[in-house]
Design a protein around this motif. Structure first.
Motif, short mmCIF file in Angstrom:
data_model
loop_
_atom_site.label_atom_id
_atom_site.label_comp_id
_atom_site.label_asym_id
_atom_site.label_seq_id
_atom_site.Cartn_x
_atom_site.Cartn_y
_atom_site.Cartn_z
N GLY A 30 -67.07 98.10 -62.15
CA GLY A 30 -66.38 97.66 -60.97
C GLY A 30 -65.43 96.50 -60.99
N ALA A 31 -65.14 95.94 -62.00
CA ALA A 31 -64.05 95.00 -62.36
C ALA A 31 -62.64 95.37 -62.37
N TRP A 32 -61.42 94.65 -62.10
CA TRP A 32 -60.25 95.24 -62.38
C TRP A 32 -59.43 93.70 -62.63
N ILE A 33 -58.32 93.97 -63.10
CA ILE A 33 -57.25 92.80 -63.24
C ILE A 33 -55.92 93.41 -62.49
N ASP A 34 -55.25 92.61 -62.00
CA ASP A 34 -53.82 92.74 -61.67
C ASP A 34 -53.09 91.60 -62.46
N VAL A 35 -51.80 92.13 -63.24
CA VAL A 35 -51.11 91.35 -64.05
C VAL A 35 -49.71 91.58 -63.63
N LEU A 36 -48.86 90.20 -63.43
CA LEU A 36 -47.52 90.37 -63.05
C LEU A 36 -46.85 89.38 -63.94
N PRO A 37 -46.01 89.74 -64.94
CA PRO A 37 -45.03 89.05 -65.80
C PRO A 37 -44.40 88.35 -65.22
N GLY A 38 -43.85 86.73 -65.47
CA GLY A 38 -42.91 86.15 -64.71
C GLY A 38 -42.69 86.11 -63.31
N TRP A 39 -44.01 85.97 -62.85
CA TRP A 39 -43.95 85.88 -61.24
C TRP A 39 -43.12 84.78 -60.63
N LEU A 40 -43.54 83.48 -61.55
CA LEU A 40 -42.70 82.26 -61.33
C LEU A 40 -41.42 81.99 -62.11
N SER A 41 -40.11 81.69 -61.55
CA SER A 41 -39.05 81.39 -62.68
C SER A 41 -39.30 79.94 -62.46
N GLY A 42 -38.58 79.27 -63.45
CA GLY A 42 -38.79 77.80 -63.55
C GLY A 42 -39.68 77.44 -63.99
N ALA A 43 -40.66 78.12 -64.43
CA ALA A 43 -42.40 77.64 -64.98
C ALA A 43 -42.22 76.79 -65.87
N ASP A 44 -41.17 76.56 -67.00
CA ASP A 44 -41.25 75.62 -67.89
C ASP A 44 -40.89 74.09 -67.43
N ASP A 45 -40.06 74.02 -66.36
CA ASP A 45 -39.77 72.82 -65.74
C ASP A 45 -40.77 72.54 -65.01
N LEU A 46 -41.73 73.45 -64.10
CA LEU A 46 -42.72 72.96 -63.49
C LEU A 46 -43.88 72.46 -64.46
N PHE A 47 -44.02 73.03 -65.61
CA PHE A 47 -45.22 72.71 -66.65
C PHE A 47 -44.91 71.35 -66.92
N ALA A 48 -43.61 70.99 -67.20
CA ALA A 48 -43.25 69.67 -67.88
C ALA A 48 -43.65 68.57 -66.51
N GLU A 49 -43.18 69.04 -65.41
CA GLU A 49 -43.61 67.79 -64.05
C GLU A 49 -45.07 67.75 -63.98
N LEU A 50 -45.82 68.90 -64.20
CA LEU A 50 -47.31 68.75 -64.03
C LEU A 50 -47.87 67.99 -65.11
N ALA A 51 -47.57 68.24 -66.50
CA ALA A 51 -48.07 67.67 -67.56
C ALA A 51 -47.85 66.10 -67.71
N ALA A 52 -46.62 65.75 -66.94
CA ALA A 52 -46.32 64.43 -66.84
C ALA A 52 -46.98 63.57 -65.68
N GLU A 53 -47.31 64.41 -64.77
CA GLU A 53 -47.54 63.62 -63.17
C GLU A 53 -48.92 63.92 -62.71
N VAL A 54 -49.70 64.87 -63.05
CA VAL A 54 -50.85 65.21 -62.62
C VAL A 54 -51.88 64.29 -63.10
N PRO A 55 -52.91 63.88 -62.45
CA PRO A 55 -53.85 62.83 -63.01
C PRO A 55 -54.92 63.44 -63.77
N TRP A 56 -54.73 63.98 -64.95
CA TRP A 56 -55.61 64.78 -65.69
C TRP A 56 -56.76 63.85 -66.10
N ARG A 57 -57.94 64.56 -66.28
CA ARG A 57 -59.08 63.88 -66.62
C ARG A 57 -59.70 64.62 -67.94
N GLU A 58 -60.26 63.91 -68.72
CA GLU A 58 -60.99 64.37 -69.93
C GLU A 58 -62.50 64.55 -69.47
N GLU A 59 -63.07 65.55 -69.69
CA GLU A 59 -64.47 65.71 -69.43
C GLU A 59 -65.36 65.68 -70.78
#
Length: 207
Positions: A30-59
């Motif tokens: 009864g499980a399933w997955i939906d997949v959509l490649p490349g849904w978000l364009s500009g994803a690498d620039d968003l990655f760089a923004e989040l990597a630099a600005e999100v208050p990441w924590r180490e558990e």
């Protein structure tokens, strides 16, 4: 430091595409997955923004007689908390509208995991804390940065693991009984890979 590879369509301002290209794969139990490649364009620039600005924590967690660092960085945004970029709120809301008939409720939280390189990983698990342990639900994952394979296998084995490469704005939605009856993982790799951030949207009470 590893060089971060970029995709041709993954730079620039982040823009979401349509959800009409989602493709569903039924899984066992009864499980399933939906997949959509490349849904978000500009994803690498968003990655760089989040990597630099999100208050990441180490558990850290107990491992036998030692306390060890969890091999990835984490951040969490609960219901009502502003997300670190408006496009993530748009993604959450659009997914909620798209799956409203099946899910019956909105996605309300966002968990972020930052896999800094191939040494970061997550072991086999399902999101079975809260209602996901007893009820069908959905977890939607938007992947930013370098591709890493998401592995899926049924709990208890019975068939080979499936591999879904995710990166550069790809979307996967795990639904039905997937969190109860299947496990998923991001394995370590010795390959020279750059960072990846996964953004997991969940409904109330699923963790």
């Amino acid at each position: 430091m590893l060089h971060q590879q970029t995709s041709l369509f993954a730079t620039g301002a982040p823009v979401l595409g349509g959800l009409d290209r989602l493709r569903r794969t039924p899984l066992a139990h009864g499980a399933w997955i939906d997949v959509l490649p490349g849904w978000l364009s500009g994803a690498d620039d968003l990655f760089a923004e989040l990597a630099a600005e999100v208050p990441w924590r180490e558990e850290r967690r107990q491992m036998y007689d030692n306390v060890v660092a969890v091999p990835r960085l984490l951040a969490h945004y609960g219901p009502g908390e502003p997300l670190p970029d408006p496009v993530l709120a748009e993604a959450r809301d659009r997914l909620g509208r798209h799956y409203a008939a099946e899910l019956g409720e909105p996605f309300v939280s966002a968990g972020l995991c930052y896999y800094r390189d191939g040494r970061d990983s997550v072991a086999w698990h399902g999101d079975r804390f809260g209602r996901g342990a007893t009820h069908d639900t959905m977890v939607a994952i938007l992947s930013l940065g370098e591709p890493r394979p998401l592995l899926l296998r049924p709990r208890g084995g019975g068939e080979p693991a499936r591999k879904v490469p995710l990166g550069h704005g790809d979307l996967i939605v795990m639904g039905g009984s997937c969190q109860r009856t299947w496990d998923h993982a991001i394995p370590k790799t010795r390959a020279s890979v750059g960072g990846r951030i996964s953004v997991q949207f969940r409904p109330r009470g699923v963790a």
